[in-house]
Design a protein around this motif. Structure first.
Motif, PDB file in Angstrom:
ATOM      1  N   ALA A  97       0.843  -1.201   0.000  1.00 60.02           N
ATOM      2  CA  ALA A  97       0.000   0.000   0.000  1.00 60.02           C
ATOM      3  C   ALA A  97       0.871   1.241   0.000  1.00 60.02           C
ATOM      4  O   ALA A  97       2.025   1.210   0.450  1.00 60.02           O
ATOM      5  CB  ALA A  97      -0.910  -0.006   1.218  1.00 60.02           C
ATOM      6  N   PRO A  98       0.336   2.359  -0.494  1.00 57.36           N
ATOM      7  CA  PRO A  98       1.107   3.605  -0.515  1.00 57.36           C
ATOM      8  C   PRO A  98       1.516   4.047   0.883  1.00 57.36           C
ATOM      9  O   PRO A  98       0.862   3.719   1.882  1.00 57.36           O
ATOM     10  CB  PRO A  98       0.128   4.603  -1.148  1.00 57.36           C
ATOM     11  CG  PRO A  98      -0.842   3.767  -1.909  1.00 57.36           C
ATOM     12  CD  PRO A  98      -0.988   2.510  -1.133  1.00 57.36           C
ATOM     13  N   ALA A  99       2.601   4.791   0.946  1.00 60.18           N
ATOM     14  CA  ALA A  99       3.087   5.303   2.233  1.00 60.18           C
ATOM     15  C   ALA A  99       2.009   6.142   2.915  1.00 60.18           C
ATOM     16  O   ALA A  99       1.285   6.893   2.259  1.00 60.18           O
ATOM     17  CB  ALA A  99       4.344   6.145   2.009  1.00 60.18           C
ATOM     18  N   GLY A 100       1.888   5.980   4.214  1.00 63.73           N
ATOM     19  CA  GLY A 100       0.916   6.741   4.986  1.00 63.73           C
ATOM     20  C   GLY A 100      -0.466   6.123   5.036  1.00 63.73           C
ATOM     21  O   GLY A 100      -1.375   6.697   5.633  1.00 63.73           O
ATOM     22  N   THR A 101      -0.624   4.950   4.404  1.00 66.58           N
ATOM     23  CA  THR A 101      -1.905   4.236   4.438  1.00 66.58           C
ATOM     24  C   THR A 101      -1.707   2.879   5.103  1.00 66.58           C
ATOM     25  O   THR A 101      -0.578   2.431   5.339  1.00 66.58           O
ATOM     26  CB  THR A 101      -2.474   4.033   3.029  1.00 66.58           C
ATOM     27  OG1 THR A 101      -1.646   3.102   2.295  1.00 66.58           O
ATOM     28  CG2 THR A 101      -2.547   5.344   2.262  1.00 66.58           C
ATOM     29  N   VAL A 102      -2.816   2.214   5.375  1.00 65.90           N
ATOM     30  CA  VAL A 102      -2.787   0.871   5.956  1.00 65.90           C
ATOM     31  C   VAL A 102      -2.939  -0.139   4.832  1.00 65.90           C
ATOM     32  O   VAL A 102      -3.826  -0.003   3.984  1.00 65.90           O
ATOM     33  CB  VAL A 102      -3.919   0.692   6.990  1.00 65.90           C
ATOM     34  CG1 VAL A 102      -3.915  -0.719   7.550  1.00 65.90           C
ATOM     35  CG2 VAL A 102      -3.793   1.730   8.102  1.00 65.90           C
ATOM     36  N   ASP A 103      -2.089  -1.143   4.818  1.00 66.34           N
ATOM     37  CA  ASP A 103      -2.158  -2.199   3.803  1.00 66.34           C
ATOM     38  C   ASP A 103      -3.225  -3.212   4.210  1.00 66.34           C
ATOM     39  O   ASP A 103      -3.035  -3.980   5.156  1.00 66.34           O
ATOM     40  CB  ASP A 103      -0.798  -2.878   3.666  1.00 66.34           C
ATOM     41  CG  ASP A 103      -0.713  -3.799   2.462  1.00 66.34           C
ATOM     42  OD1 ASP A 103      -1.628  -4.643   2.287  1.00 66.34           O
ATOM     43  OD2 ASP A 103       0.259  -3.676   1.686  1.00 66.34           O
TER      44      ASP A 103
END
Length: 548
Positions: free
Chosen positions: A158-164
């Protein structure tokens, strides 16, 4: 014969009623979901997920939400295509006691910004393909949302700053405590079209979904354990959320998840491949499938013997389209009408009771009345009036829209904007939206009635009818017509006159279109309904130009 009263327990969580109960019935290994695998990864084109696996995944989602600090009544926006992850997210949200807010994934960044401000979700679960637009939206309206949970179906991080989503869920237990919600706790907000172009969210409780599932799906349509559903509309529409998820799961059936958009001609192969017994669709798709079968041979070689019924709603099904489908394929069509305000369908045709061209009869447990323009009750059959529907699945309100809520919701009654006629046998006939109705020669004219007459001409595929003001300021009917492919070369004034003449033989003369315009495609909403406002603007603009 009237059915026994439906009793809903005080303590109710939809995750237990629609999912966990199947495990109690010994159906843990039974197939719940069928979904396409990725051929690039060597996966089967029709993968399956069992009830036990689906329950486990929903528990992981509930655990993730709690780990992030979410709890009862916190709202979670769902922006994902139709996949097992969508279903697991939905039931995980409910299991945690949160409120699910499904939204249209085909929207733009500005629309997602509207949802972030309007619904104020504490978390958003979003597919990676949609994330760039949501990322843009949160820069202007993201102050209420604490967590963005991104699901990448390719397996990429997932993109940085988000939850995968996938990795976070996989690390959590497959068991979770289910919040002991009450039947009157908020469960899901369903989007309803807004007159300003922005959706209104109807607030629904756990009770509403269970009650209609029993009354409509189980008792009226007789959905059963052997049924497998496949849907043209996507799960973010309340119609499909129920018909292609809640309804089959409530009885131990299975549902096919299609994450991509599908052309009408392609449904024949999908229905045959998955051996679907119920096809959830809309009249526009049925008409295009019939046309594709007739002109392209799209149904050739596809075994539809498992298909027992089409579930249709969203707009009235023309009698000609009904007959064309039935004569060619045999499977029955149960056309009906419902709304986000009442959660789902409340008037429908049903097994052993179909009247072509009509929307069927009222579902047992609902009540109705028709009102005239002055608000007086209409008791005489055959008269057109505004429908007021009353039933236990009515929503509470439109979120943050006090005045509109008071106009629409009155206890268990919902006052809609649709006009209907009920015949002497109790069958409903759709006449159009209140603001779509025409008044010609002092008499109400139903656009649907004129459109059905137009479609009765062999050259006409689809039609949209609206009103325009003539030089004297009187309202007249104008038709916009899509022709069958083979008829398009002859689209001239003579054909237009022939079609209008055909209408005069089927209708009272004052109802027949005064003008007719050929179009390549009628403007439609994302649900396939004709955008009459756009047609009215075009009709009035054309008339103004002619008068200039």
């Amino acid at each position: 014969m009237s059915q026994p009263e439906i009793t809903i327990p005080d303590r109710l969580n939809m995750a237990q009623w629609f999912l966990d109960a199947r495990l109690d019935e010994g159906l843990g290994d039974a197939t719940a979901l069928i979904y396409p695998g990725d051929p690039n990864l060597g996966e089967d084109p029709a993968r399956e997920l069992s009830y036990a696996q689906l329950v486990a995944r929903s528990c992981q989602v509930a655990n993730l939400l709690r780990e992030l600090g979410l709890g009862i009544e916190d709202r979670v926006l769902i922006l994902m295509p139709d996949t097992p992850a969508w279903v697991a997210a939905y039931f995980g949200i409910l299991r945690a006691g949160c409120v699910a807010v499904p939204a249209n994934t085909w929207l733009k960044a500005a629309d997602f910004a509207y949802y972030l401000e309007y619904a104020r979700p504490k978390a958003v679960i979003v597919d990676a393909t949609i994330w760039p637009a949501v990322d843009e939206a949160r820069r202007s309206e993201g102050r209420h949302t604490k967590h963005y949970i991104v699901h990448d179906r390719s397996g990429a991080p997932a993109p940085a700053g988000t939850v995968d989503f996938a990795r976070a869920c996989a690390a959590l237990p497959e068991q979770a405590e289910t919040e002991p919600t009450y039947r009157d706790d908020f469960a899901t907000w369903l989007s309803s079209s807004g007159s300003t172009g922005k959706p209104k969210c109807v607030v629904h409780m756990h009770h509403d979904f269970v009650w209609n599932t029993i009354a409509y799906a189980q008792r009226t349509l007789k959905i059963g354990r052997g049924d497998r559903t496949l849907s043209a509309p996507k799960l973010f529409f309340g119609y499909a959320l129920a018909s292609n998820m809640l309804f089959p799961l409530s009885v131990g059936g299975s549902c096919v998840m299609l994450p991509h958009r599908v052309k009408p001609a392609e449904y024949f192969e999908l229905l045959a491949r998955h051996r679907a017994t119920q096809f959830v669709t809309v009249p526009t798709t049925i008409a295009k499938m019939v046309a594709a079968a007739e002109t392209e041979g799209a149904a050739d070689g596809h075994d539809l013997s498992a298909l027992r019924a089409l579930i249709s709603a969203g707009e009235a099904l023309p009698a000609r389209v009904y007959r064309s489908w039935r004569d060619r394929f045999g499977a029955e069509i149960y056309d009906g009408i419902g709304s986000a305000e009442m959660f789902h369908v409340y008037v429908t045709n049903r097994p052993g009771d179909v009247k072509e061209g009509s929307l069927g009869r009222i579902v047992d447990g609902y009540e109705y009345e028709l009102r005239d323009d002055a608000g007086a009750r209409i008791d005489e059959p055959g008269q057109i009036g505004t429908l007021v529907i009353r039933g236990p699945s009515a929503g509470l309100c439109y979120w943050r829209m006090r005045d509109k809520s008071r106009e629409t919701f009155h206890g268990d009654a919902v006052v809609g904007g649709d006009k209907f006629m009920v015949d002497a046998d109790g069958y409903f006939w759709y006449c159009g939206r209140g603001d779509d109705m025409l008044k010609c020669s002092g008499v109400y004219v139903s656009p649907a009635e004129v459109e059905n007459a137009l479609i009765g001409h062999s050259a006409v595929r689809e039609a949209g009818v609206v009103g325009y003001r003539d030089a004297d300021g009187l309202e007249k009917t104008m038709a916009f017509v899509e022709l069958h492919d083979e008829a398009r070369a002859g689209a001239d004034a003579a054909l237009a006159e022939a079609i209008i003449a055909h209408c005069r033989t089927a209708l009272a003369a004052f109802k027949a279109p005064r003008k007719l315009e050929f179009v390549d495609d009628l403007p439609r909403t994302t649900t396939g309904k004709i955008r009459r406002a756009a047609l009215r603007e075009r009709a009035n603009a054309m008339h103004s130009e002619a008068q200039a």
